[in-house]
Design an enzyme around this catalytic site. Structure first.
Site, PDB file in Angstrom:
ATOM      1  N   ASP A 221      25.975  44.125  72.618  1.00 43.18           N
ATOM      2  CA  ASP A 221      26.862  43.953  71.291  1.00 43.18           C
ATOM      3  C   ASP A 221      26.806  45.030  70.604  1.00 43.18           C
ATOM      4  OD1 ASP A 221      29.281  42.373  69.937  1.00 43.18           O
ATOM      5  OD2 ASP A 221      28.058  42.803  68.690  1.00 43.18           O
ATOM      6  N   ILE A 222      25.421  45.616  70.317  1.00 41.93           N
ATOM      7  CA  ILE A 222      25.531  47.006  69.587  1.00 41.93           C
ATOM      8  C   ILE A 222      25.931  48.269  70.108  1.00 41.93           C
ATOM      9  CG2 ILE A 222      22.917  46.824  70.258  1.00 41.93           C
ATOM     10  CD1 ILE A 222      22.530  47.744  67.273  1.00 41.93           C
TER      11      ILE A 222
ATOM     12  N   ARG B 245      29.856  48.006  70.526  1.00 42.90           N
ATOM     13  CA  ARG B 245      30.620  48.240  68.921  1.00 42.90           C
ATOM     14  C   ARG B 245      30.276  49.053  68.224  1.00 42.90           C
ATOM     15  NH1 ARG B 245      29.203  45.461  64.673  1.00 42.90           N
ATOM     16  NH2 ARG B 245      27.014  44.348  65.916  1.00 42.90           N
TER      17      ARG B 245
ATOM     18  N   HIS C 281      12.379  45.186  76.016  1.00 39.29           N
ATOM     19  CA  HIS C 281      12.417  46.101  75.240  1.00 39.29           C
ATOM     20  C   HIS C 281      11.104  46.762  75.596  1.00 39.29           C
ATOM     21  CE1 HIS C 281      14.955  45.919  71.179  1.00 39.29           C
ATOM     22  NE2 HIS C 281      15.657  45.698  72.244  1.00 39.29           N
TER      23      HIS C 281
ATOM     24  N   LYS D 239      15.556  48.616  68.556  1.00 41.23           N
ATOM     25  CA  LYS D 239      14.292  48.032  67.017  1.00 41.23           C
ATOM     26  C   LYS D 239      14.662  46.836  67.553  1.00 41.23           C
ATOM     27  CE  LYS D 239      17.476  48.683  64.769  1.00 41.23           C
ATOM     28  NZ  LYS D 239      18.873  49.025  65.394  1.00 41.23           N
TER      29      LYS D 239
END
Length: 324
Positions: free
Chosen positions: A18-19, A22, A83, A101
């Site tokens: 999503d990041i 968006r 990650h 992060k």
């Protein structure tokens, strides 16, 4: 660069989070130093949705993207537990990495990734985009110029509301506590420098999951304290304040700052309250530019590696203190 033309960094995106949808990929449209050449998802249709909107080639697996010759670097917006795994794979494939992060769940895993990046001569950078918004540089300038006198205390809060469940069902968490805690902790380091942990706590698990909230008391080498609070079942808060010997200042919307937002710094001094209006800025666009410029112009990779190691070590110390 020859002829005055700046080459762009060819970027692959590992995951359709999503990041990325968006914030990061729309922001890259304003960053001439970056060209999105490929987007990978475990769903071919999902990857195609992204490339139809943002450009690049859809790729059906993360590993296939890492094998592409038209990818110089990767952006990793995967869930935090993935990650380190995919960063290590990207570095092994010879790709520079910009990772969301929190980068690593432990200092040891951060050290492993940084060691591989150093060995391969690659840039590894944690995507603390908020640090690249001009509002924070202005706050540091004002504090350095003595606006509030000598800093005595730093405070910061970051709270994320629960996300409504599908069809009006039970609410869901939008973030995990380590994701949210990372912002105030990193902001404290940004303003106060190296910190030790004087205390920390985490609230007991709720019906919606573990670790809904926490707080920490950190102390700088000169004895200035940082009081931090964070959580994932909260009314939204995103800000920090600095209290000095002559006054104090406060900044809201400090972390998840929209590109069009006009920041307003509130200053209390000599019994009067005033406001300083700052300019809007694009921190996602800016961090992508810093990442690309560091690679393209052969700048020093070491500060970014140190930032990852120092942040991971401090977070681990906070978590250890909270566990008692």
């Amino acid at each position: 660069m020859s002829g005055g033309r700046v080459r762009s960094l060819r970027l692959g995106v590992l995951g359709c989070a999503d990041i990325a949808r968006r914030r990061m990929l729309p922001s890259l449209e304003h960053q001439p130093l970056v060209t999105v050449t490929a987007v990978a998802s475990r769903s071919a249709g999902r990857a195609r949705e992204f490339t139809d909107r943002f450009g690049g080639v859809p790729v059906a697996s993360y590993q296939q993207l890492l094998e592409r010759d038209d990818v110089d670097a990767v952006y990793v917006p995967l869930p935090p537990e993935l990650h380190v795994e995919w960063t290590l794979r990207a570095l092994a494939a010879g790709k520079h990495v910009l990772c969301e992060k929190p980068f690593a769940p432990s200092a040891a895993e951060a050290e492993k990734a940084v060691a591989l990046a150093r060995e391969r001569g690659l840039l590894l950078m944690e995507s603390f985009m908020f640090l690249h918004h001009s509002q924070h540089a202005r706050v540091r300038e004002l504090v350095a110029d003595g606006l509030i006198g000598e800093v005595q205390l730093f405070t910061s809060e970051f709270g994320i509301p629960l996300r409504p469940g599908p069809d009006g069902g039970a609410p869901q968490r939008a973030s995990t506590l380590p994701e949210v805690a990372a912002y105030p902790i990193r902001a404290a380091r940004h303003f106060l420098g190296p910190l030790r942990v004087a205390g920390a706590q985490e609230r007991a698990a709720s019906a919606l999951g573990p670790r809904p909230a926490g707080s920490a008391l950190l102390v700088s080498g000169s004895g200035v304290a940082a009081q931090l609070s964070y959580g994932v079942e909260h009314a939204y808060r995103s800000g920090y304040g600095l209290w000095g010997s002559r006054g104090r200042l406060r900044l809201e919307r400090a972390f998840s700052t929209p590109d069009e937002h006009t920041p307003v710094l509130t200053v209390e001094r000599d019994g009067k309250v005033s406001e300083i209006v700052l300019r809007p800025d694009r921190h996602f666009t800016n961090i992508a530019g810093v990442f690309a410029r560091t690679v393209l112009e052969g700048e020093d990779f070491a500060p970014h590696a140190r930032d990852i190691l120092e942040h991971a070590a401090l977070v681990e110390e906070v978590e250890r203190a909270a566990a008692g």
